[in-house]
Design a protein around this motif. Structure first.
Motif, PDB file in Angstrom:
ATOM      1  N   GLU A   1       7.353  16.552  16.525  1.00 14.79           N
ATOM      2  CA  GLU A   1       8.451  16.358  17.478  1.00 14.79           C
ATOM      3  C   GLU A   1       8.394  14.968  18.104  1.00 14.79           C
ATOM      4  O   GLU A   1       9.423  14.293  18.259  1.00 14.79           O
ATOM      5  N   LEU A   2       7.187  14.511  18.444  1.00 11.96           N
ATOM      6  CA  LEU A   2       7.040  13.154  18.980  1.00 11.96           C
ATOM      7  C   LEU A   2       7.498  12.109  17.969  1.00 11.96           C
ATOM      8  O   LEU A   2       8.172  11.133  18.318  1.00 11.96           O
ATOM      9  N   ALA A   3       7.125  12.308  16.706  1.00 14.33           N
ATOM     10  CA  ALA A   3       7.497  11.359  15.652  1.00 14.33           C
ATOM     11  C   ALA A   3       9.007  11.323  15.453  1.00 14.33           C
ATOM     12  O   ALA A   3       9.597  10.245  15.270  1.00 14.33           O
ATOM     13  N   ARG A   4       9.628  12.481  15.499  1.00 18.18           N
ATOM     14  CA  ARG A   4      11.089  12.517  15.337  1.00 18.18           C
ATOM     15  C   ARG A   4      11.776  11.736  16.446  1.00 18.18           C
ATOM     16  O   ARG A   4      12.760  11.022  16.203  1.00 18.18           O
ATOM     17  N   ARG A   5      11.261  11.852  17.666  1.00 19.11           N
ATOM     18  CA  ARG A   5      11.854  11.098  18.781  1.00 19.11           C
ATOM     19  C   ARG A   5      11.544   9.614  18.666  1.00 19.11           C
ATOM     20  O   ARG A   5      12.409   8.769  18.908  1.00 19.11           O
ATOM     21  N   LYS A   6      10.311   9.305  18.276  1.00 20.77           N
ATOM     22  CA  LYS A   6       9.898   7.905  18.158  1.00 20.77           C
ATOM     23  C   LYS A   6      10.741   7.163  17.128  1.00 20.77           C
ATOM     24  O   LYS A   6      11.126   6.004  17.340  1.00 20.77           O
ATOM     25  N   PHE A   7      11.038   7.823  16.012  1.00 20.04           N
ATOM     26  CA  PHE A   7      11.757   7.163  14.915  1.00 20.04           C
ATOM     27  C   PHE A   7      13.191   7.675  14.787  1.00 20.04           C
ATOM     28  O   PHE A   7      13.784   7.625  13.711  1.00 20.04           O
ATOM     29  N   ALA A   8      13.751   8.134  15.915  1.00 19.62           N
ATOM     30  CA  ALA A   8      15.105   8.693  15.888  1.00 19.62           C
ATOM     31  C   ALA A   8      16.146   7.672  15.465  1.00 19.62           C
ATOM     32  O   ALA A   8      17.174   8.017  14.876  1.00 19.62           O
ATOM     33  N   ALA A   9      15.895   6.405  15.761  1.00 26.87           N
ATOM     34  CA  ALA A   9      16.864   5.371  15.400  1.00 26.87           C
ATOM     35  C   ALA A   9      16.943   5.158  13.895  1.00 26.87           C
ATOM     36  O   ALA A   9      17.934   4.631  13.386  1.00 26.87           O
TER      37      ALA A   9
ATOM     38  N   ILE B   1       0.829  -1.198   0.000  1.00 25.52           N
ATOM     39  CA  ILE B   1       0.000   0.000   0.000  1.00 25.52           C
ATOM     40  C   ILE B   1       0.868   1.253   0.000  1.00 25.52           C
ATOM     41  O   ILE B   1       0.513   2.282  -0.582  1.00 25.52           O
ATOM     42  N   TYR B   2       2.020   1.171   0.645  1.00 28.77           N
ATOM     43  CA  TYR B   2       3.003   2.248   0.620  1.00 28.77           C
ATOM     44  C   TYR B   2       4.243   1.772  -0.127  1.00 28.77           C
ATOM     45  O   TYR B   2       4.621   0.605  -0.053  1.00 28.77           O
ATOM     46  N   THR B   3       4.904   2.699  -0.817  1.00 29.99           N
ATOM     47  CA  THR B   3       6.147   2.363  -1.502  1.00 29.99           C
ATOM     48  C   THR B   3       7.249   2.035  -0.503  1.00 29.99           C
ATOM     49  O   THR B   3       8.066   1.141  -0.728  1.00 29.99           O
ATOM     50  N   SER B   4       7.292   2.773   0.610  1.00 35.10           N
ATOM     51  CA  SER B   4       8.332   2.606   1.618  1.00 35.10           C
ATOM     52  C   SER B   4       7.769   1.924   2.863  1.00 35.10           C
ATOM     53  O   SER B   4       6.846   2.453   3.492  1.00 35.10           O
ATOM     54  N   PRO B   5       8.291   0.769   3.260  1.00 31.93           N
ATOM     55  CA  PRO B   5       7.842   0.116   4.496  1.00 31.93           C
ATOM     56  C   PRO B   5       8.064   0.991   5.726  1.00 31.93           C
ATOM     57  O   PRO B   5       7.266   0.958   6.675  1.00 31.93           O
ATOM     58  N   GLU B   6       9.142   1.763   5.731  1.00 32.22           N
ATOM     59  CA  GLU B   6       9.420   2.645   6.867  1.00 32.22           C
ATOM     60  C   GLU B   6       8.375   3.753   6.974  1.00 32.22           C
ATOM     61  O   GLU B   6       7.914   4.098   8.066  1.00 32.22           O
ATOM     62  N   VAL B   7       8.002   4.326   5.835  1.00 34.43           N
ATOM     63  CA  VAL B   7       6.941   5.332   5.845  1.00 34.43           C
ATOM     64  C   VAL B   7       5.628   4.696   6.297  1.00 34.43           C
ATOM     65  O   VAL B   7       4.862   5.292   7.066  1.00 34.43           O
ATOM     66  N   ALA B   8       5.369   3.463   5.848  1.00 27.22           N
ATOM     67  CA  ALA B   8       4.149   2.761   6.242  1.00 27.22           C
ATOM     68  C   ALA B   8       4.065   2.629   7.763  1.00 27.22           C
ATOM     69  O   ALA B   8       3.007   2.858   8.367  1.00 27.22           O
ATOM     70  N   ALA B   9       5.180   2.263   8.398  1.00 25.16           N
ATOM     71  CA  ALA B   9       5.201   2.114   9.857  1.00 25.16           C
ATOM     72  C   ALA B   9       4.951   3.453  10.540  1.00 25.16           C
ATOM     73  O   ALA B   9       4.217   3.535  11.535  1.00 25.16           O
ATOM     74  N   ALA B  10       5.535   4.499  10.009  1.00 28.35           N
ATOM     75  CA  ALA B  10       5.341   5.828  10.590  1.00 28.35           C
ATOM     76  C   ALA B  10       3.889   6.288  10.444  1.00 28.35           C
ATOM     77  O   ALA B  10       3.312   6.876  11.374  1.00 28.35           O
TER      78      ALA B  10
ATOM     79  N   ASP C   1      17.524   6.330  10.207  1.00 32.21           N
ATOM     80  CA  ASP C   1      18.250   7.404   9.525  1.00 32.21           C
ATOM     81  C   ASP C   1      17.608   7.729   8.184  1.00 32.21           C
ATOM     82  O   ASP C   1      18.201   8.430   7.367  1.00 32.21           O
ATOM     83  N   THR C   2      16.404   7.213   7.963  1.00 32.38           N
ATOM     84  CA  THR C   2      15.792   7.374   6.642  1.00 32.38           C
ATOM     85  C   THR C   2      14.599   8.327   6.630  1.00 32.38           C
ATOM     86  O   THR C   2      14.272   8.882   5.582  1.00 32.38           O
ATOM     87  N   LEU C   3      13.931   8.513   7.764  1.00 32.58           N
ATOM     88  CA  LEU C   3      12.686   9.270   7.772  1.00 32.58           C
ATOM     89  C   LEU C   3      12.889  10.721   8.193  1.00 32.58           C
ATOM     90  O   LEU C   3      13.660  11.022   9.111  1.00 32.58           O
ATOM     91  N   VAL C   4      12.156  11.611   7.517  1.00 32.61           N
ATOM     92  CA  VAL C   4      12.155  13.037   7.844  1.00 32.61           C
ATOM     93  C   VAL C   4      10.707  13.462   8.023  1.00 32.61           C
ATOM     94  O   VAL C   4       9.864  13.201   7.146  1.00 32.61           O
ATOM     95  N   PHE C   5      10.409  14.122   9.132  1.00 26.37           N
ATOM     96  CA  PHE C   5       9.048  14.580   9.432  1.00 26.37           C
ATOM     97  C   PHE C   5       9.018  16.101   9.397  1.00 26.37           C
ATOM     98  O   PHE C   5       9.843  16.757  10.032  1.00 26.37           O
TER      99      PHE C   5
END
Length: 320
Positions: free
Chosen positions: A291-299, A246-255, A301-305
């Protein structure tokens, strides 16, 4: 040909493509789509007279191609200096190609006093083959709905345009590693898609007309968000076979799943992605959730919010 102005500046807003309505044309028209203009992401450039062609700034190679095509078709000199202050990121689902084409076309139109409309420029640049959202947001901004392609369509007609309520905010999720399908890959993907169910197209038309658009008029972000999430799920499942899910990026899908759990609405992927988007009510709420999302997915190195707001006006052309 003599030019009448010394410099022309253009701002072309990025757009979110929120989904197609009928991908198979089972009801007589193909595609049809809904989308919205953004404030924070835009292509901004200036055009001035020069002794030779000079292009500088981000996405210069794309601008060079646009300029060559437009100058040849419009029969105007290409001895111009174009400086690109900012450019919408390419192939991430924000309409970079259409907005660069329209920005340079609008600049030439004003610079040489050609008397062209936005749709004249789009036709020259062969834009709007499927979606008319990019054209619509350059013309008027806000949320736009286009009527897809019929037997006599040149560019998809604009059916509805509405201002997005001031308090509504978007959260965009970028995957720094990848790009969505584009060019020949995109054409091939559309050819490989299975038929889109007619009953589903009928349902999406009803939901858009009788729920999503009234929800904007009544400032009901929850109801609007329910329709967009429903439409996104339907289209995403249809595209899954050619974009890997459904999403191109699995990481974006999780976010996006996590953002929905936090109360975000209108959750989906713009165009072929990989950029995801969602909505919340209030600038403060958007900033806090980013800000919460940035902390949640800080580990990761691929996602930018980032947070963004709707642009309720179209492209801007300033002549000096």
């Amino acid at each position: 040909m003599q030019f009448r102005h010394q410099k022309v500046s253009v701002t072309a807003p990025a757009r979110l493509h929120m989904g197609f309505i009928d991908l198979s044309g089972s009801l007589g028209r193909h595609f049809g789509s809904i989308g919205v203009a953004l404030n924070e992401q835009a292509t901004r450039l200036t055009v001035a007279g020069a002794d030779r062609r000079l292009i500088s700034g981000p996405s210069s190679a794309r601008a060079e191609k646009c300029l060559a095509t437009l100058c040849k078709a419009l029969e105007v000199p290409d001895t111009l200096e174009i400086h690109i202050e900012s450019a919408i990121p390419e192939h991430v689902g924000l309409g970079s190609g259409t907005q660069m084409s329209l920005a340079i076309g609008a600049a030439l139109n004003a610079f040489y006093d050609l008397g062209l409309s936005v749709r004249d420029i789009a036709k020259v640049m062969v834009r709007g083959l499927r979606s008319g959202i990019g054209i619509g947001v350059f013309e008027q901004g806000g949320l736009v709905v286009d009527g897809g392609r019929g037997e006599h369509t040149v560019t998809p007609p604009l059916l509805a345009r509405m201002a997005i309520p001031e308090a509504w905010r978007f959260i965009l999720v970028f995957d720094k590693r990848g790009q969505g399908l584009h060019g020949l890959q995109e054409i091939q993907a559309f050819q490989e898609l299975p038929p889109f169910p007619r009953r589903e197209a009928e349902q999406l038309c009803y939901l858009l007309l009788m729920q999503a658009l009234p929800a904007i008029a009544e400032n009901d972000i929850v109801r609007f968000g329910e329709v967009i999430t429903r439409l996104q799920r339907s289209v995403g499942e249809h595209f899954a076979a050619v974009q890997g899910g459904i999403y191109t990026s699995p990481e974006v899908a999780a976010a996006m799943e996590w953002l929905a759990e936090q109360g975000a609405v209108a959750v989906g992927q713009t165009s072929w992605g990989p950029t995801g988007f969602c909505m919340v009510n209030g600038a403060g709420r958007a900033e806090a959730l980013v800000e919460l999302a940035r902390r949640k997915f800080a580990a990761s190195d691929t996602l930018v919010f980032i947070g963004a707001s709707a642009r309720n006006s179209g492209g801007l052309v300033v002549v000096e």
